[in-house]
Design a protein around this motif. Structure first.
Motif, PDB file in Angstrom:
ATOM      1  N   TYR A   1       0.790  -1.222   0.000  1.00 28.45           N
ATOM      2  CA  TYR A   1       0.000   0.000   0.000  1.00 28.45           C
ATOM      3  C   TYR A   1       0.833   1.289   0.000  1.00 28.45           C
ATOM      4  CZ  TYR A   1      -3.940  -3.093   0.865  1.00 28.45           C
ATOM      5  OH  TYR A   1      -4.889  -4.084   0.766  1.00 28.45           O
ATOM      6  N   LYS A   2       2.017   1.229  -0.541  1.00 24.91           N
ATOM      7  CA  LYS A   2       2.802   2.454  -0.691  1.00 24.91           C
ATOM      8  C   LYS A   2       2.093   3.396  -1.665  1.00 24.91           C
ATOM      9  CE  LYS A   2       7.304   0.358   0.264  1.00 24.91           C
ATOM     10  NZ  LYS A   2       8.651   0.031  -0.269  1.00 24.91           N
ATOM     11  N   GLY A   3       2.027   4.663  -1.304  1.00 22.51           N
ATOM     12  CA  GLY A   3       1.369   5.636  -2.163  1.00 22.51           C
ATOM     13  C   GLY A   3      -0.113   5.790  -1.893  1.00 22.51           C
ATOM     14  N   PHE A   4      -0.672   4.948  -1.005  1.00 28.61           N
ATOM     15  CA  PHE A   4      -2.088   5.066  -0.642  1.00 28.61           C
ATOM     16  C   PHE A   4      -2.247   6.009   0.546  1.00 28.61           C
ATOM     17  CE2 PHE A   4      -2.168   1.260  -3.135  1.00 28.61           C
ATOM     18  CZ  PHE A   4      -3.474   1.086  -3.579  1.00 28.61           C
ATOM     19  N   ASN A   5      -3.438   6.573   0.680  1.00 26.54           N
ATOM     20  CA  ASN A   5      -3.805   7.365   1.844  1.00 26.54           C
ATOM     21  C   ASN A   5      -4.399   6.392   2.859  1.00 26.54           C
ATOM     22  OD1 ASN A   5      -4.645   9.484   3.576  1.00 26.54           O
ATOM     23  ND2 ASN A   5      -6.620   9.633   2.532  1.00 26.54           N
ATOM     24  N   VAL A   6      -3.592   5.952   3.829  1.00 23.83           N
ATOM     25  CA  VAL A   6      -3.967   4.854   4.717  1.00 23.83           C
ATOM     26  C   VAL A   6      -4.290   5.372   6.116  1.00 23.83           C
ATOM     27  CG1 VAL A   6      -3.251   2.682   5.769  1.00 23.83           C
ATOM     28  CG2 VAL A   6      -2.542   3.235   3.427  1.00 23.83           C
TER      29      VAL A   6
ATOM     30  N   ARG B   1      -7.574   5.370  18.936  1.00 24.11           N
ATOM     31  CA  ARG B   1      -6.818   6.327  18.158  1.00 24.11           C
ATOM     32  C   ARG B   1      -7.137   6.105  16.677  1.00 24.11           C
ATOM     33  NH1 ARG B   1      -1.967   6.556  20.230  1.00 24.11           N
ATOM     34  NH2 ARG B   1      -1.957   4.816  21.683  1.00 24.11           N
ATOM     35  N   PHE B   2      -7.281   7.201  15.966  1.00 22.36           N
ATOM     36  CA  PHE B   2      -7.489   7.156  14.517  1.00 22.36           C
ATOM     37  C   PHE B   2      -6.256   7.801  13.903  1.00 22.36           C
ATOM     38  CE2 PHE B   2      -9.730   8.888  10.606  1.00 22.36           C
ATOM     39  CZ  PHE B   2      -9.820   7.637   9.977  1.00 22.36           C
ATOM     40  N   ALA B   3      -5.486   7.002  13.189  1.00 22.54           N
ATOM     41  CA  ALA B   3      -4.154   7.430  12.766  1.00 22.54           C
ATOM     42  C   ALA B   3      -3.959   7.304  11.260  1.00 22.54           C
ATOM     43  CB  ALA B   3      -3.081   6.606  13.485  1.00 22.54           C
ATOM     44  N   LYS B   4      -3.292   8.298  10.699  1.00 17.29           N
ATOM     45  CA  LYS B   4      -2.863   8.218   9.312  1.00 17.29           C
ATOM     46  C   LYS B   4      -1.495   7.574   9.284  1.00 17.29           C
ATOM     47  CE  LYS B   4      -2.139  10.895   5.098  1.00 17.29           C
ATOM     48  NZ  LYS B   4      -2.163  12.242   4.451  1.00 17.29           N
TER      49      LYS B   4
ATOM     50  N   PHE C   1       4.667   1.010  13.389  1.00 19.63           N
ATOM     51  CA  PHE C   1       4.019   1.985  12.517  1.00 19.63           C
ATOM     52  C   PHE C   1       4.691   3.356  12.643  1.00 19.63           C
ATOM     53  CE2 PHE C   1       0.648  -1.109  13.153  1.00 19.63           C
ATOM     54  CZ  PHE C   1       0.040  -1.183  11.915  1.00 19.63           C
ATOM     55  N   LYS C   2       4.703   4.067  11.531  1.00 17.08           N
ATOM     56  CA  LYS C   2       5.061   5.477  11.536  1.00 17.08           C
ATOM     57  C   LYS C   2       3.795   6.246  11.187  1.00 17.08           C
ATOM     58  CE  LYS C   2       8.142   8.911   9.468  1.00 17.08           C
ATOM     59  NZ  LYS C   2       9.200   9.161   8.439  1.00 17.08           N
ATOM     60  N   THR C   3       3.333   7.075  12.096  1.00 12.26           N
ATOM     61  CA  THR C   3       2.080   7.796  11.868  1.00 12.26           C
ATOM     62  C   THR C   3       2.349   9.253  11.501  1.00 12.26           C
ATOM     63  OG1 THR C   3       1.822   8.355  14.202  1.00 12.26           O
ATOM     64  CG2 THR C   3       0.840   6.284  13.466  1.00 12.26           C
ATOM     65  N   GLU C   4       1.536   9.770  10.589  1.00 10.53           N
ATOM     66  CA  GLU C   4       1.635  11.169  10.182  1.00 10.53           C
ATOM     67  C   GLU C   4       0.691  12.061  10.987  1.00 10.53           C
ATOM     68  OE1 GLU C   4       1.159  11.664   5.989  1.00 10.53           O
ATOM     69  OE2 GLU C   4       2.339   9.874   5.508  1.00 10.53           O
ATOM     70  N   LYS C   5      -0.390  11.465  11.489  1.00 13.04           N
ATOM     71  CA  LYS C   5      -1.398  12.227  12.230  1.00 13.04           C
ATOM     72  C   LYS C   5      -2.173  11.254  13.111  1.00 13.04           C
ATOM     73  CE  LYS C   5      -3.624  15.195   9.749  1.00 13.04           C
ATOM     74  NZ  LYS C   5      -4.595  15.796   8.789  1.00 13.04           N
ATOM     75  N   GLU C   6      -2.546  11.686  14.313  1.00 16.43           N
ATOM     76  CA  GLU C   6      -3.353  10.863  15.204  1.00 16.43           C
ATOM     77  C   GLU C   6      -4.417  11.711  15.889  1.00 16.43           C
ATOM     78  OE1 GLU C   6      -1.475   8.287  18.015  1.00 16.43           O
ATOM     79  OE2 GLU C   6       0.178   7.758  16.671  1.00 16.43           O
TER      80      GLU C   6
END
Length: 372
Positions: free
Chosen positions: A329-334, A365-368, A349-354
């Protein structure tokens, strides 16, 4: 204009505020698990029918302060309840009370009930009947310490009940939460939407309705506002016609899959009842073995959670999820929702937003997710 308060879940307040703005509500204010606004009955009708993250739309009847419990009865007696409850209509009262004046919160509801019955009996010579399960007119008593607000529930049963769940699954997700998470993810409906481990298919139905601008209450027959004396049926019919004109007929790309045959069958039954089946691709696939057939899109993942499972086993499970996301899923908005006690960092995991949301009573938690 009237004053309203719309209930929602923790974490969805800003989304709800934007929905209310979209239907031209005024004086919008974000509160705790709620958003208040002023508006006409037309806006209230639309909030009930169109706001995906609304649980209940409450109209403010009166607010005042009390210094002791019996003041509640006295001040409630001054309200013209006869204007809210037509002859031969039943009523009920919910309570949300945190106050030193009421050791038993039911006592507050009882005082208001007595005031309603006594006032209407004085005015009409007969008393209205209480129906706790299916009342025509529903009220809410909200008290915090000495501050009292009395509401008219314009919705009736909670708006998360969309009338399409024939199959609930093991741990069904609220329709309101599902819609809210999709909106929080920033999904562009012109791009694919993928829901691995789809469970009962709630995300699929809500995604299809978002993509095609179909009102969340498209199949709901009963709203309490229809029982009110001032219900404007002509205005309501115009809202229904307008909503149908705004539906986008272009089919979205929505893909859901689960390794449970029972869940897949349940998802098919639910999407069929919701009218979403033709817009969804539903498969019996194992997430850990499935390679997406699209190159990009939004992925929303709600892994199963067993509270009886040891934490270390949960971490092992989430590590497998992380590895699969990085592989396919590289390149997906996950985006991923999981219980707060699960450490995504420990799972790799590496999260961009939580952000914090609640799935029922479970703090989550809802995480990007950054898939690399």
């Amino acid at each position: 204009m009237d004053q309203y308060v719309v209930k929602t879940y923790t974490g969805l307040e800003k989304i709800l505020a934007q929905e209310l703005k979209n239907i031209h509500a005024h004086n919008i204010n974000i509160e705790k698990r709620a958003v208040s606004f002023t508006g006409t009955p037309k806006i209230m009708y639309r909030a009930n029918f169109e706001c995906r993250t609304a649980l209940k739309v409450l109209k403010t009847i009166s607010d005042f302060t009390i210094s002791e419990a019996k003041d509640l009865y006295k001040k409630a007696m001054d309200i013209a309840w006869e204007d809210y409850i037509p002859d031969e209509h039943t009523f009920s009262i919910e309570n949300d009370i945190i106050s030193d004046h009421f050791d038993n919160t039911m006592y507050g509801a009882l005082l208001v009930k007595d005031a309603i019955v006594d006032r209407i009996r004085d005015k009409r010579g007969n008393r209205p009947n209480v129906n706790r399960k299916n009342a025509d007119i529903q009220f809410t008593v909200f008290i915090r310490n000495e501050e009292v607000t009395l509401f008219l529930n314009t919705s009736g049963p909670s708006l998360h009940k969309r009338s399409y769940k024939k199959y609930g699954g093991i741990a069904p997700l609220s329709e309101v939460l599902a819609a809210g998470l999709i909106l929080l993810s920033g999904w562009d409906p012109t791009t694919p939407f993928l829901n691995p481990m789809c469970g009962s298919g709630t995300f699929l139905v809500e995604a299809q309705r978002i993509a095609q601008n179909i009102p969340p209450q498209i199949h709901r027959k009963f709203f309490c506002f229809k029982k009110s004396p001032d219900f404007d049926e002509d205005r309501w019919e115009l809202i229904l016609k307008g909503s149908k004109m705004r539906i986008d007929r272009r089919p979205p790309t929505i893909i859901g899959f689960d390794n449970s045959r029972e869940a897949v069958n349940g998802t098919k039954a639910n999407t069929m009842k919701a009218g979403s089946f033709k817009s969804c691709q539903i498969y019996n696939f194992d997430f850990f073995k499935y390679k997406p057939t699209v190159d990009s899109g939004t992925v929303l993942l709600n892994p199963p959670y067993n509270k009886r499972l040891p934490l270390k086993d949960n971490l092992r499970f989430y590590k497998r999820i992380n590895s699969t996301l990085k592989q396919f899923y590289k390149g997906f908005n996950v985006w991923l929702i999981c219980p707060h006690e699960i450490s995504l960092r420990q799972a790799g995991f590496k999260t961009e937003k939580e952000m914090t949301v609640y799935n029922g009573p479970i703090r989550c938690r809802f995480a990007k997710i950054d898939c690399g």
